[in-house]
Design a protein around this motif. Structure first.
Motif, short mmCIF file in Angstrom:
data_model
loop_
_atom_site.label_atom_id
_atom_site.label_comp_id
_atom_site.label_asym_id
_atom_site.label_seq_id
_atom_site.Cartn_x
_atom_site.Cartn_y
_atom_site.Cartn_z
N MET A 1 -4.38 66.96 7.07
CA MET A 1 -5.83 67.55 6.96
C MET A 1 -6.95 66.65 6.93
O MET A 1 -6.89 65.64 6.47
CB MET A 1 -6.08 68.58 5.63
N VAL A 2 -7.82 66.92 7.67
CA VAL A 2 -9.13 66.36 7.69
C VAL A 2 -9.84 66.02 6.30
O VAL A 2 -10.02 67.01 5.67
CB VAL A 2 -10.44 66.76 8.66
N GLN A 3 -9.99 64.72 5.93
CA GLN A 3 -10.87 64.64 4.56
C GLN A 3 -12.16 65.41 4.54
O GLN A 3 -12.96 65.12 5.47
CB GLN A 3 -10.79 63.14 4.17
N LEU A 4 -12.70 66.01 3.70
CA LEU A 4 -13.84 66.82 3.75
C LEU A 4 -14.36 66.79 2.37
O LEU A 4 -13.74 67.00 1.22
CB LEU A 4 -13.67 68.28 3.96
N SER A 5 -15.83 66.67 2.50
CA SER A 5 -16.61 66.73 1.04
C SER A 5 -17.94 67.06 1.55
O SER A 5 -18.53 66.26 2.47
CB SER A 5 -16.46 65.19 0.54
N LEU A 6 -18.27 68.22 0.83
CA LEU A 6 -19.56 68.97 1.27
C LEU A 6 -20.64 68.82 0.19
O LEU A 6 -20.07 69.08 -0.99
CB LEU A 6 -19.34 70.24 1.65
N ASP A 7 -21.74 68.43 0.04
CA ASP A 7 -22.90 68.60 -0.66
C ASP A 7 -23.67 69.84 -0.33
O ASP A 7 -24.57 69.91 0.50
CB ASP A 7 -23.76 67.43 -0.84
N VAL A 8 -23.18 70.78 -1.18
CA VAL A 8 -23.65 72.18 -1.10
C VAL A 8 -24.26 72.79 -2.04
O VAL A 8 -24.72 74.07 -2.09
CB VAL A 8 -22.40 72.92 -0.50
N GLY A 9 -25.02 72.06 -2.95
CA GLY A 9 -25.67 72.53 -3.95
C GLY A 9 -25.05 72.80 -5.24
O GLY A 9 -25.55 73.25 -6.23
N ARG A 10 -23.58 72.75 -5.18
CA ARG A 10 -22.61 72.96 -6.36
C ARG A 10 -22.15 71.66 -6.64
O ARG A 10 -21.01 71.62 -7.24
CB ARG A 10 -21.88 74.03 -5.95
N GLY A 11 -22.67 70.54 -6.04
CA GLY A 11 -22.13 69.15 -6.35
C GLY A 11 -21.19 69.08 -5.16
O GLY A 11 -21.09 69.45 -4.26
N ALA A 107 -10.41 75.43 10.64
CA ALA A 107 -8.98 75.32 10.80
C ALA A 107 -8.49 73.77 10.99
O ALA A 107 -7.69 73.50 10.32
CB ALA A 107 -8.43 76.02 12.15
N VAL A 108 -9.38 73.22 11.52
CA VAL A 108 -9.02 71.52 11.59
C VAL A 108 -9.15 71.00 10.26
O VAL A 108 -8.35 70.23 9.95
CB VAL A 108 -10.17 70.83 12.72
N ALA A 109 -10.25 71.46 9.54
CA ALA A 109 -10.18 70.80 8.08
C ALA A 109 -9.02 71.27 7.37
O ALA A 109 -8.61 70.70 6.25
CB ALA A 109 -11.50 71.53 7.41
N GLY A 110 -8.25 72.40 7.47
CA GLY A 110 -7.18 72.88 6.97
C GLY A 110 -5.77 72.47 7.52
O GLY A 110 -4.80 72.51 7.03
N GLY A 111 -6.04 71.39 8.62
CA GLY A 111 -4.98 70.87 9.00
C GLY A 111 -4.20 71.39 10.50
O GLY A 111 -3.07 71.22 10.84
#
Length: 216
Positions: A1-11, A107-111
């Motif tokens: 799975m692609v490593q993902l980290s989002l700053d979406v206002g909830r941290g 889908a890519v983020a989920g592998g």
């Protein structure tokens, strides 16, 4: 799975595993909120939401429409995909580019690389609406994942296993959250508990869910 980290206002939010081949991507759709909601509006103007009936004749509490080459349908003949909207006899609206791109990126983020959705079922939930546990098994190709996008007021997602009776893991889904499941989890039972009263700035007391599949 692609490593993902989002700053979406909830941290900073990282993917959360739900099972083998299944991931919750918190806030993944938030950066594309406006274009997604505008596209939903365009689709429903072309093919309005409607309450389908189960093969047993019971009306569904969730209102539905579709976009893509195929659309999911239910009536006395059973559950199936149709290339034509039975309401007016025309093809379903073309899947918006922003829908397809989001589904493929998730889908890519989920592998799951090379996801090629040809159907997007759009569900609209009012307060009290629910989706009983079921599994997505009307598609031809189970090697492709399911990508589910939540917009609007929160919902409690039930994610289970191979039995309709559970047990189920309960996951609260917020506006912008995306769930991806496939591989060993492709045919798990899942559902939505009755929607609780809430208000969203853009959608009011409603939830809209986009479910992307490779159906044909």
């Amino acid at each position: 799975m692609v490593q993902l980290s989002l700053d979406v206002g909830r941290g900073l939010v990282a993917p959360s595993p739900l099972g083998p081949g299944a991931w919750l991507l918190p806030g993944f759709a938030l950066p594309r909120e406006s274009e997604l909601l505008e596209a939903v509006e365009a689709v429903q103007l072309a093919s309005p939401f409607r309450h389908l009936q189960t093969p047993g004749g019971q009306p569904m509490s969730v209102a539905m429409t579709n976009t893509g080459e195929l659309g999911w349908h239910s009536d006395a003949k059973g559950y199936r995909y149709e290339p034509i909207d039975p309401t007016h006899g025309r093809p379903w609206p073309t899947m918006p580019d922003c829908f397809r791109k989001l589904a493929q990126d998730a889908a890519v983020a989920g592998g799951f690389a090379n996801f090629a959705p040809d159907a997007c079922l759009i569900n609209r939930y009012e307060v009290g609406a629910r989706l009983t546990p079921h599994r997505d098994e009307d598609e031809r190709d189970f090697s492709q994942p399911i990508v589910s996008v939540s917009l609007g007021i929160p919902a409690v997602f039930q994610f289970g296993g191979t039995s309709r009776s559970g047990p189920f893991r309960r996951v609260r889904l917020e506006h912008g959250d995306v769930v991806v499941w496939g591989g060993p989890s492709r045919l798990v039972f899942h559902g939505i508990l009755p929607i609780e009263p809430a208000e969203h700035a853009r959608l009011g007391p409603r939830r809209v869910n986009l479910t992307f599949r490779r159906a044909g």
